[in-house]
Design a protein around this motif. Sequence first.
Motif, PDB file in Angstrom:
ATOM      1  N   ALA A   1      12.939 -21.330 121.192  1.00 10.46           N
ATOM      2  CA  ALA A   1      11.560 -21.781 120.450  1.00 10.46           C
ATOM      3  C   ALA A   1      10.827 -22.598 121.160  1.00 10.46           C
ATOM      4  CB  ALA A   1      11.913 -23.384 118.898  1.00 10.46           C
ATOM      5  N   VAL A   2      10.768 -23.185 122.452  1.00  8.09           N
ATOM      6  CA  VAL A   2      10.118 -23.598 123.086  1.00  8.09           C
ATOM      7  C   VAL A   2       9.147 -22.577 124.024  1.00  8.09           C
ATOM      8  CG1 VAL A   2       9.860 -25.345 125.733  1.00  8.09           C
ATOM      9  CG2 VAL A   2      11.719 -25.207 123.475  1.00  8.09           C
ATOM     10  N   ALA A   3      10.274 -21.267 124.457  1.00  7.44           N
ATOM     11  CA  ALA A   3       8.742 -20.214 125.070  1.00  7.44           C
ATOM     12  C   ALA A   3       8.052 -19.532 123.748  1.00  7.44           C
ATOM     13  CB  ALA A   3       9.974 -19.141 125.581  1.00  7.44           C
ATOM     14  N   PHE A   4       8.605 -19.504 122.284  1.00  6.17           N
ATOM     15  CA  PHE A   4       7.522 -18.551 121.816  1.00  6.17           C
ATOM     16  C   PHE A   4       6.539 -20.265 121.413  1.00  6.17           C
ATOM     17  CE2 PHE A   4       6.759 -18.131 117.120  1.00  6.17           C
ATOM     18  CZ  PHE A   4       6.895 -16.738 116.931  1.00  6.17           C
ATOM     19  N   GLY A   5       7.104 -20.764 121.438  1.00  2.00           N
ATOM     20  CA  GLY A   5       5.490 -22.188 121.128  1.00  2.00           C
ATOM     21  C   GLY A   5       4.706 -22.476 122.514  1.00  2.00           C
ATOM     22  N   ALA A   6       5.133 -21.964 123.677  1.00  2.00           N
ATOM     23  CA  ALA A   6       4.490 -21.855 124.558  1.00  2.00           C
ATOM     24  C   ALA A   6       3.679 -20.417 124.353  1.00  2.00           C
ATOM     25  CB  ALA A   6       5.145 -21.605 126.273  1.00  2.00           C
ATOM     26  N   GLY A   7       3.769 -19.767 124.100  1.00  2.00           N
ATOM     27  CA  GLY A   7       2.968 -18.241 124.138  1.00  2.00           C
ATOM     28  C   GLY A   7       1.988 -18.329 123.100  1.00  2.00           C
ATOM     29  N   ILE A   8       2.535 -19.378 122.433  1.00  2.00           N
ATOM     30  CA  ILE A   8       1.345 -19.536 121.007  1.00  2.00           C
ATOM     31  C   ILE A   8       0.712 -20.264 121.964  1.00  2.00           C
ATOM     32  CG2 ILE A   8       0.139 -20.631 119.419  1.00  2.00           C
ATOM     33  CD1 ILE A   8       3.113 -19.634 118.738  1.00  2.00           C
ATOM     34  N   LEU A   9       0.874 -21.607 122.336  1.00  2.00           N
ATOM     35  CA  LEU A   9      -0.020 -22.252 122.929  1.00  2.00           C
ATOM     36  C   LEU A   9      -0.842 -21.606 123.849  1.00  2.00           C
ATOM     37  CD1 LEU A   9      -0.364 -26.020 123.505  1.00  2.00           C
ATOM     38  CD2 LEU A   9       0.824 -25.676 125.088  1.00  2.00           C
ATOM     39  N   ILE A  10      -0.648 -20.981 125.222  1.00  2.54           N
ATOM     40  CA  ILE A  10      -0.947 -19.827 125.906  1.00  2.54           C
ATOM     41  C   ILE A  10      -1.959 -19.282 125.473  1.00  2.54           C
ATOM     42  CG2 ILE A  10      -1.250 -17.767 127.498  1.00  2.54           C
ATOM     43  CD1 ILE A  10       1.564 -18.932 128.805  1.00  2.54           C
ATOM     44  N   PHE A  11      -2.161 -18.836 124.101  1.00  2.00           N
ATOM     45  CA  PHE A  11      -3.444 -17.857 123.076  1.00  2.00           C
ATOM     46  C   PHE A  11      -4.366 -18.991 122.487  1.00  2.00           C
ATOM     47  CE2 PHE A  11      -4.350 -17.100 118.846  1.00  2.00           C
ATOM     48  CZ  PHE A  11      -5.168 -15.541 119.322  1.00  2.00           C
ATOM     49  N   PHE A  12      -3.712 -20.062 122.424  1.00  2.00           N
ATOM     50  CA  PHE A  12      -5.519 -20.793 122.279  1.00  2.00           C
ATOM     51  C   PHE A  12      -5.920 -21.721 122.924  1.00  2.00           C
ATOM     52  CE2 PHE A  12      -2.551 -20.579 117.301  1.00  2.00           C
ATOM     53  CZ  PHE A  12      -3.454 -20.560 117.086  1.00  2.00           C
ATOM     54  N   THR A  13      -5.387 -21.512 124.343  1.00  2.00           N
ATOM     55  CA  THR A  13      -5.831 -22.532 124.727  1.00  2.00           C
ATOM     56  C   THR A  13      -6.338 -21.752 126.054  1.00  2.00           C
ATOM     57  OG1 THR A  13      -3.675 -23.285 126.395  1.00  2.00           O
ATOM     58  CG2 THR A  13      -4.644 -24.361 124.644  1.00  2.00           C
ATOM     59  N   ALA A  14      -6.109 -21.003 126.203  1.00  2.00           N
ATOM     60  CA  ALA A  14      -6.465 -20.478 127.871  1.00  2.00           C
ATOM     61  C   ALA A  14      -6.961 -19.028 127.448  1.00  2.00           C
ATOM     62  CB  ALA A  14      -5.062 -19.751 128.210  1.00  2.00           C
ATOM     63  N   THR A  15      -6.980 -18.458 126.573  1.00  2.00           N
ATOM     64  CA  THR A  15      -7.196 -17.136 126.642  1.00  2.00           C
ATOM     65  C   THR A  15      -9.816 -17.054 126.397  1.00  2.00           C
ATOM     66  OG1 THR A  15      -7.166 -17.333 123.697  1.00  2.00           O
ATOM     67  CG2 THR A  15      -5.858 -15.455 124.761  1.00  2.00           C
ATOM     68  N   ASP A  16     -10.244 -16.107 126.772  1.00  2.00           N
ATOM     69  CA  ASP A  16     -11.785 -16.300 126.981  1.00  2.00           C
ATOM     70  C   ASP A  16     -11.662 -14.862 126.204  1.00  2.00           C
ATOM     71  OD1 ASP A  16     -14.265 -16.713 126.788  1.00  2.00           O
ATOM     72  OD2 ASP A  16     -14.640 -16.507 129.243  1.00  2.00           O
ATOM     73  N   GLY A  17     -12.308 -14.723 124.776  1.00  2.00           N
ATOM     74  CA  GLY A  17     -12.198 -13.469 124.297  1.00  2.00           C
ATOM     75  C   GLY A  17     -10.975 -13.061 123.445  1.00  2.00           C
ATOM     76  N   GLU A  18     -11.012 -11.785 122.574  1.00  2.00           N
ATOM     77  CA  GLU A  18     -10.182 -11.449 121.895  1.00  2.00           C
ATOM     78  C   GLU A  18      -9.314 -10.463 122.373  1.00  2.00           C
ATOM     79  OE1 GLU A  18     -12.159  -9.386 117.750  1.00  2.00           O
ATOM     80  OE2 GLU A  18     -13.881 -11.246 118.174  1.00  2.00           O
ATOM     81  N   PRO A  19      -7.884 -10.995 122.282  1.00  2.00           N
ATOM     82  CA  PRO A  19      -6.841  -9.992 122.969  1.00  2.00           C
ATOM     83  C   PRO A  19      -5.828  -9.255 121.578  1.00  2.00           C
ATOM     84  CG  PRO A  19      -5.980 -12.383 122.181  1.00  2.00           C
ATOM     85  CD  PRO A  19      -7.275 -12.790 122.647  1.00  2.00           C
ATOM     86  N   SER A  20      -5.917  -8.151 122.844  1.00  2.00           N
ATOM     87  CA  SER A  20      -5.245  -6.993 121.879  1.00  2.00           C
ATOM     88  C   SER A  20      -3.915  -7.175 121.863  1.00  2.00           C
ATOM     89  CB  SER A  20      -4.809  -5.767 122.850  1.00  2.00           C
ATOM     90  OG  SER A  20      -4.173  -4.605 122.006  1.00  2.00           O
ATOM     91  N   LEU A  21      -3.188  -6.636 120.687  1.00  2.00           N
ATOM     92  CA  LEU A  21      -1.850  -7.444 119.406  1.00  2.00           C
ATOM     93  C   LEU A  21      -1.265  -6.517 120.518  1.00  2.00           C
ATOM     94  CD1 LEU A  21      -0.310  -8.354 117.825  1.00  2.00           C
ATOM     95  CD2 LEU A  21      -1.199  -7.110 115.770  1.00  2.00           C
ATOM     96  N   ALA A  22      -1.701  -5.374 121.000  1.00  2.00           N
ATOM     97  CA  ALA A  22      -0.771  -4.003 121.501  1.00  2.00           C
ATOM     98  C   ALA A  22      -0.050  -5.027 123.024  1.00  2.00           C
ATOM     99  CB  ALA A  22      -1.076  -3.177 121.488  1.00  2.00           C
ATOM    100  N   ALA A  23      -0.666  -5.422 124.054  1.00  2.00           N
ATOM    101  CA  ALA A  23      -0.316  -5.890 125.058  1.00  2.00           C
ATOM    102  C   ALA A  23       1.008  -6.641 124.441  1.00  2.00           C
ATOM    103  CB  ALA A  23      -1.754  -6.752 125.728  1.00  2.00           C
ATOM    104  N   PRO A  24       0.435  -8.254 124.307  1.00  2.00           N
ATOM    105  CA  PRO A  24       1.685  -8.743 124.484  1.00  2.00           C
ATOM    106  C   PRO A  24       3.408  -8.905 123.633  1.00  2.00           C
ATOM    107  CG  PRO A  24       0.485  -9.677 122.590  1.00  2.00           C
ATOM    108  CD  PRO A  24      -0.444  -8.458 123.526  1.00  2.00           C
TER     109      PRO A  24
END
Length: 752
Positions: A53-76
């Motif tokens: 659950a912590v790792a799942f939340g870490a992935g969400i946190l990375i998406f909201f705070t570190a992305t610059d643009g619109e990432p692809s859904l297929a990649a993750p």
Amino acid sequence: MAEGGGRAMRGAVPALLAGRLPAPAQLWQAARDGLRGSVAREAEQRRLFPWLAVAFGAGILIFFTATDGEPSLAAPLIAAGLCLSVTPLLRARPVALALMLGLAAVFLGFAAGVWRVASVAGPVLTRVTIAPLVGLVEGLDEREGGARLIVRVERFGDLDAESRPRRVRVSYRATQAVRPGDAIRATARLLPPPEAVRPGGYDFARDAYFRGIGAVGSLVGKVEVGPPAEPLALSLRLTAAIDAARNAFTRRITDAIGGQAGAVAAALVTGKRGLISNETNDVLRAAGIYHVVSISGLHMVLAAGVVFWLVRAGLALVPMLALACPIKKIAAGTAMLGVTAYCAFSGWDVAAERALIMTLVMLGAILVDRPALSLRNLALAAILALAREPEALLGPSFQMSFGAVAGLIACAPLIDGRVFRTDSSSRIARSASWVAKAVVGTLATTLVAQLATAPFATYHFQTVQPFGLVGNALTLPLVSLAVMPAAVLGMLAYPFALDRPVWWLMGLAVRGMLDISAWIAGFGQANVVLPAFGTGALMLLAAALLLATLPVSRLRLLALVPAGLGVALAASPIRYDIYIDRDGAGAAVRGKDGRLVVLGRPPSFMLEQWLKADGDGRPPEAATGAAGPRCDRIGCTLTAVDGRAVALVMDKRAFAEDCARADILITRLRAPPGCAAPLIADRTFLAVRGATAIRLGTAGPEITTARGAGQPKPWQPQPASVATPATEVGPQSPNDASAADPSDPPPSENPQ
């Protein structure tokens, strides 16, 4: 493995006692073996799953705070699939297996964020617009002196479907009856959902985006109300019917009880908090019990517990059923249905949904003969809640709810009151034991919950309630033993029109709760304002909470490291010297006396947030009336704490003088191309960067903005004013009701 780690350590300790350092290889081997032993014990105790659950939340946190643009859904998704595909090869290597599963969870959390943003994508208004609005009322919240409507938009001015918000929230001074499900036609003054008033502050625009709201504002002039032109879809009819029933139920409770006790009682049952006055909200916050009036974990657990106990006790009265049927499981299943119905009736609020998921998981554990209260179930509830609403991870409600429950589960063996148990046959001794367990248990539970939620509450609200322990200890017994049971009985009696006496009794308990809160609020320093600290300190403190609650081995000791660093960072926060309104209409500047002084006329809500972020407990009007700035009709000037000249330009006639002499120039207008001020925060700059904070120093101003330097997020559309001239809609007046910041405070204190 644990024994190997012990042997390695036993080889290193004598070397230390002999006054010589162990060999690096010996220390490395000891650390490796100790880690393996600890991981083996965690796996044996089934404590590795919560880290998913912590790792799942870490992935969400990375998406909201570190992305610059619109990432692809297929990649993750592909990356997660690759990680999972190699796990069968790692069964003989538990550490590598755990790391690979955690990495897969990170990618899945990232994918959940991508999917969520795409699924709720919709148009957001880009500038203030006044135009005819035609739409359907989906929801209505009655408030003091009016109402707040959620309107599904059919037409708004001449905007096409690609730029017209699908749903808007508008205030309405009720002069005629409007109900959910009605079609309305009126002139509306709408503006983009307001973004954060300071870098790192609460972002209402983000919350509105995920609720499907693309604009906020007010209805002006006459409102035409009528039936819908076409039959509504089943989902809309159901939503409107539930909201209408909630409003009718709210009025019935408030009429039966009266006053603010009625408003609070209605909020506890229906989730409608609009009738609670600001004064009552302040009193509840000062007593540390504001979480009681927000439908969340406390209400779900109590509602489910009352239904569970009533059903189980009723079935136990029939010996044949008690002996032949699994009455505990029947009671759990009935409680699941009851708490789901309660959540639906309370409006499916975000906090209520997360609490429902947690409650259903724990009741479901009873059905499959598993412990109801465990970190494994809590982790499962967190994954389910975050998979449905990944954005919840960024808000205080999720953080405080799950943080409190994690702390309580981890500390359950210490606060279960076993020290007060007695085998005596004396009624007096047994009664004394029960009272001692109840009192100490309430105090210990409240203390653990407050410690677990303190980092999140302080980060989001910049306030601490020193007497919250007293407030919760005195009021929660009333809520648990009187208020919530009365709420359940009142709802059961309502269809028979026998509920009014129940509401009267509930009102007595609620009045007692309010009296206790008012008494505590009267203490000196009942609300202590602290300076806002950064996300780095919050991340460290959150890591410390996880390390202190999830492991069962000596890995818990690792919590001391992030805890110490987090407290050190939180105790020395960065304090900005200038806060600038996102529209450039006002600012707060640190004056010679070290306190913030107001330039211009920023909304009081905005000024209050600036003062709290600075650790200043003054009311907004005190800072507004402070001496220091020199103002006239075209602008204001002030000498900042470091001697720099700050100018606020309100009329273009002031540019000639202020551009020449100001070190920092702030304006809601566009600065002329030849403006010589070293730092200019004008309309063009603020439209792109949002609210701005500046830290003054010898090396020059240090600028931080709410939007940052990357591409704007989906809820931060490029304002039309950047590319087009100013519209005919003028600046907001602080005296205009629609000019007040339309955002709600963060979905507030829900530690339980």
